[in-house]
Design a protein around this motif. Structure first.
Motif, PDB file in Angstrom:
ATOM      1  N   TYR A   1       0.834  -1.205   0.000  1.00  0.00           N
ATOM      2  CA  TYR A   1       0.000   0.000   0.000  1.00  0.00           C
ATOM      3  C   TYR A   1       0.870   1.257   0.000  1.00  0.00           C
ATOM      4  O   TYR A   1       0.622   2.202  -0.749  1.00  0.00           O
ATOM      5  N   TYR A   2       1.887   1.263   0.840  1.00  0.00           N
ATOM      6  CA  TYR A   2       2.714   2.467   0.984  1.00  0.00           C
ATOM      7  C   TYR A   2       3.395   2.840  -0.327  1.00  0.00           C
ATOM      8  O   TYR A   2       3.381   3.997  -0.748  1.00  0.00           O
ATOM      9  N   SER A   3       3.981   1.841  -1.007  1.00  0.00           N
ATOM     10  CA  SER A   3       4.735   2.116  -2.235  1.00  0.00           C
ATOM     11  C   SER A   3       3.847   2.664  -3.342  1.00  0.00           C
ATOM     12  O   SER A   3       4.226   3.602  -4.053  1.00  0.00           O
ATOM     13  N   ILE A   4       2.662   2.086  -3.490  1.00  0.00           N
ATOM     14  CA  ILE A   4       1.792   2.494  -4.595  1.00  0.00           C
ATOM     15  C   ILE A   4       0.916   3.684  -4.211  1.00  0.00           C
ATOM     16  O   ILE A   4       0.976   4.748  -4.846  1.00  0.00           O
ATOM     17  N   VAL A   5       0.104   3.517  -3.199  1.00  0.00           N
ATOM     18  CA  VAL A   5      -0.896   4.540  -2.875  1.00  0.00           C
ATOM     19  C   VAL A   5      -0.256   5.778  -2.258  1.00  0.00           C
ATOM     20  O   VAL A   5      -0.434   6.895  -2.758  1.00  0.00           O
ATOM     21  N   ASN A   6       0.491   5.602  -1.164  1.00  0.00           N
ATOM     22  CA  ASN A   6       1.097   6.768  -0.514  1.00  0.00           C
ATOM     23  C   ASN A   6       2.097   7.478  -1.414  1.00  0.00           C
ATOM     24  O   ASN A   6       2.313   8.678  -1.290  1.00  0.00           O
ATOM     25  N   GLY A   7       2.692   6.742  -2.322  1.00  0.00           N
ATOM     26  CA  GLY A   7       3.674   7.358  -3.210  1.00  0.00           C
ATOM     27  C   GLY A   7       3.071   8.110  -4.377  1.00  0.00           C
ATOM     28  O   GLY A   7       3.614   9.127  -4.825  1.00  0.00           O
ATOM     29  N   TYR A   8       1.908   7.662  -4.872  1.00  0.00           N
ATOM     30  CA  TYR A   8       1.420   8.179  -6.157  1.00  0.00           C
ATOM     31  C   TYR A   8      -0.033   8.656  -6.141  1.00  0.00           C
ATOM     32  O   TYR A   8      -0.624   8.916  -7.191  1.00  0.00           O
ATOM     33  N   LYS A   9      -0.611   8.823  -4.971  1.00  0.00           N
ATOM     34  CA  LYS A   9      -2.011   9.259  -4.882  1.00  0.00           C
ATOM     35  C   LYS A   9      -2.206  10.753  -5.090  1.00  0.00           C
ATOM     36  O   LYS A   9      -3.323  11.214  -5.367  1.00  0.00           O
ATOM     37  N   TRP A  10      -1.136  11.531  -4.974  1.00  0.00           N
ATOM     38  CA  TRP A  10      -1.258  12.984  -4.820  1.00  0.00           C
ATOM     39  C   TRP A  10      -1.925  13.681  -6.003  1.00  0.00           C
ATOM     40  O   TRP A  10      -2.655  14.657  -5.817  1.00  0.00           O
ATOM     41  N   LEU A  11      -1.724  13.214  -7.211  1.00  0.00           N
ATOM     42  CA  LEU A  11      -2.354  13.828  -8.375  1.00  0.00           C
ATOM     43  C   LEU A  11      -3.850  13.559  -8.433  1.00  0.00           C
ATOM     44  O   LEU A  11      -4.575  14.228  -9.176  1.00  0.00           O
ATOM     45  N   PHE A  12      -4.313  12.595  -7.664  1.00  0.00           N
ATOM     46  CA  PHE A  12      -5.702  12.152  -7.758  1.00  0.00           C
ATOM     47  C   PHE A  12      -6.558  12.588  -6.573  1.00  0.00           C
ATOM     48  O   PHE A  12      -7.734  12.246  -6.494  1.00  0.00           O
ATOM     49  N   LEU A  13      -5.978  13.350  -5.652  1.00  0.00           N
ATOM     50  CA  LEU A  13      -6.717  13.791  -4.469  1.00  0.00           C
ATOM     51  C   LEU A  13      -7.440  15.109  -4.723  1.00  0.00           C
ATOM     52  O   LEU A  13      -6.924  15.995  -5.418  1.00  0.00           O
ATOM     53  N   SER A  14      -8.615  15.247  -4.146  1.00  0.00           N
ATOM     54  CA  SER A  14      -9.386  16.480  -4.275  1.00  0.00           C
ATOM     55  C   SER A  14      -8.685  17.619  -3.535  1.00  0.00           C
ATOM     56  O   SER A  14      -8.111  17.419  -2.461  1.00  0.00           O
ATOM     57  N   ARG A  15      -8.765  18.813  -4.136  1.00  0.00           N
ATOM     58  CA  ARG A  15      -8.124  19.991  -3.549  1.00  0.00           C
ATOM     59  C   ARG A  15      -9.118  21.144  -3.486  1.00  0.00           C
ATOM     60  O   ARG A  15     -10.096  21.185  -4.247  1.00  0.00           O
ATOM     61  N   ASN A  16      -8.804  22.097  -2.614  1.00  0.00           N
ATOM     62  CA  ASN A  16      -9.678  23.271  -2.513  1.00  0.00           C
ATOM     63  C   ASN A  16      -9.281  24.319  -3.550  1.00  0.00           C
ATOM     64  O   ASN A  16      -8.429  24.059  -4.413  1.00  0.00           O
ATOM     65  N   SER A  17      -9.873  25.490  -3.464  1.00  0.00           N
ATOM     66  CA  SER A  17      -9.682  26.531  -4.483  1.00  0.00           C
ATOM     67  C   SER A  17      -8.259  27.067  -4.543  1.00  0.00           C
ATOM     68  O   SER A  17      -7.855  27.663  -5.548  1.00  0.00           O
TER      69      SER A  17
END
Length: 256
Positions: free
Chosen positions: A37-53
């Motif tokens: 989980y750490y290698s895949i998700v924690n490493g590469y999730k950042w482009l896919f997370l919702s962000r505010n304005s």
């Protein structure tokens, strides 16, 4: 004290991802079991997370609508392949630098153990020179005490000394980088000329690579080689501090 990050089973990991809005597929469980989980998700999730304005990640984390584990795994695979390509090129450069440093240094200083003589360095009173020499000497001692056969033990046992062209193969890139930075200026110039010849052989273009350009390249290679070798995220890696690359652009006639 309560465990802030308790163990989660694969099933629990998948449920967490699903609850955060990530589309799960049949390969998700297989990927998590194979690579973690750490290698895949924690490493590469950042482009896919919702962000505010203002671009800040929304807490608690939620994935952008329509995001899938398949996409995260694709980015993970892309970065893995990128590291493989870079690593091959970086190792080739490292081998080239070691060969040129050892050959030209020994050509200019053919005496035995010349690399341990402070007078063969450009600023022999500087602490970095002593550090470099001590590191070379310690590398010899380290491998001479190993319980397996190696080239350093062979040369010590048979010739009572280790030529630089043998020793360089036991040095890290950081070691060879510091060696190049500290050896006498004429040797540095000769090495830069050899890289100029190599560039012409490869690209059929006359250039004059300066010693400072190689210093900059070595700094860059040293940082990326360590990251690539240790499997760090590579596709967005950048140096926050480092040398100017204007001299490299000038040497190679690059306008951008």
């Amino acid at each position: 004290m309560d465990n802030q990050k308790p163990f989660k089973t694969i099933e629990e990991q998948i449920k967490i991802l699903n609850n955060r809005g990530l589309i799960i597929d049949d390969e998700t469980e297989i990927s998590l079991r194979q690579f973690g989980y750490y290698s895949i998700v924690n490493g590469y999730k950042w482009l896919f997370l919702s962000r505010n304005s203002v671009g800040k990640i929304i807490k608690p984390e939620r994935f952008i609508k329509g995001s899938s584990f398949f996409e995260i795994r694709g980015l993970y695979d892309f970065d893995k392949e990128l590291r493989s390509i870079l690593y091959k090129a970086l190792l080739e450069y490292e081998s080239n630098l070691k060969a040129k440093v050892s050959y030209i240094f020994c050509k200019n200083h053919p005496e035995e153990k010349s690399y341990l003589n402070v007078k063969n360095y450009r600023d022999y009173k500087h602490n970095s020179v002593n550090k470099t020499i001590n590191n070379l000497d310690n590398t010899i001692k380290k491998y001479s005490l190993k319980d397996y056969d190696n080239a350093i033990k062979h040369y010590l046992n048979n010739y009572n000394q280790v030529p630089l062209w043998v020793l360089v193969n036991f040095l890290t890139f950081g070691d060879i980088n510091y060696l190049y930075r500290n050896i006498d200026e004429q040797v540095r110039i000769s090495i830069a000329k050899e890289f100029s010849k190599k560039y012409k052989d490869n690209y059929n273009e006359d250039v004059k690579i300066q010693v400072e350009s190689l210093d900059s390249v070595n700094h860059l290679v040293n940082n990326f080689r360590n990251a690539v070798a240790h499997g760090e995220i590579t596709y967005y890696m950048h140096l926050t501090k480092g040398p100017s690359f204007q001299n490299i652009k000038k040497d190679l006639n690059l306008k951008t």
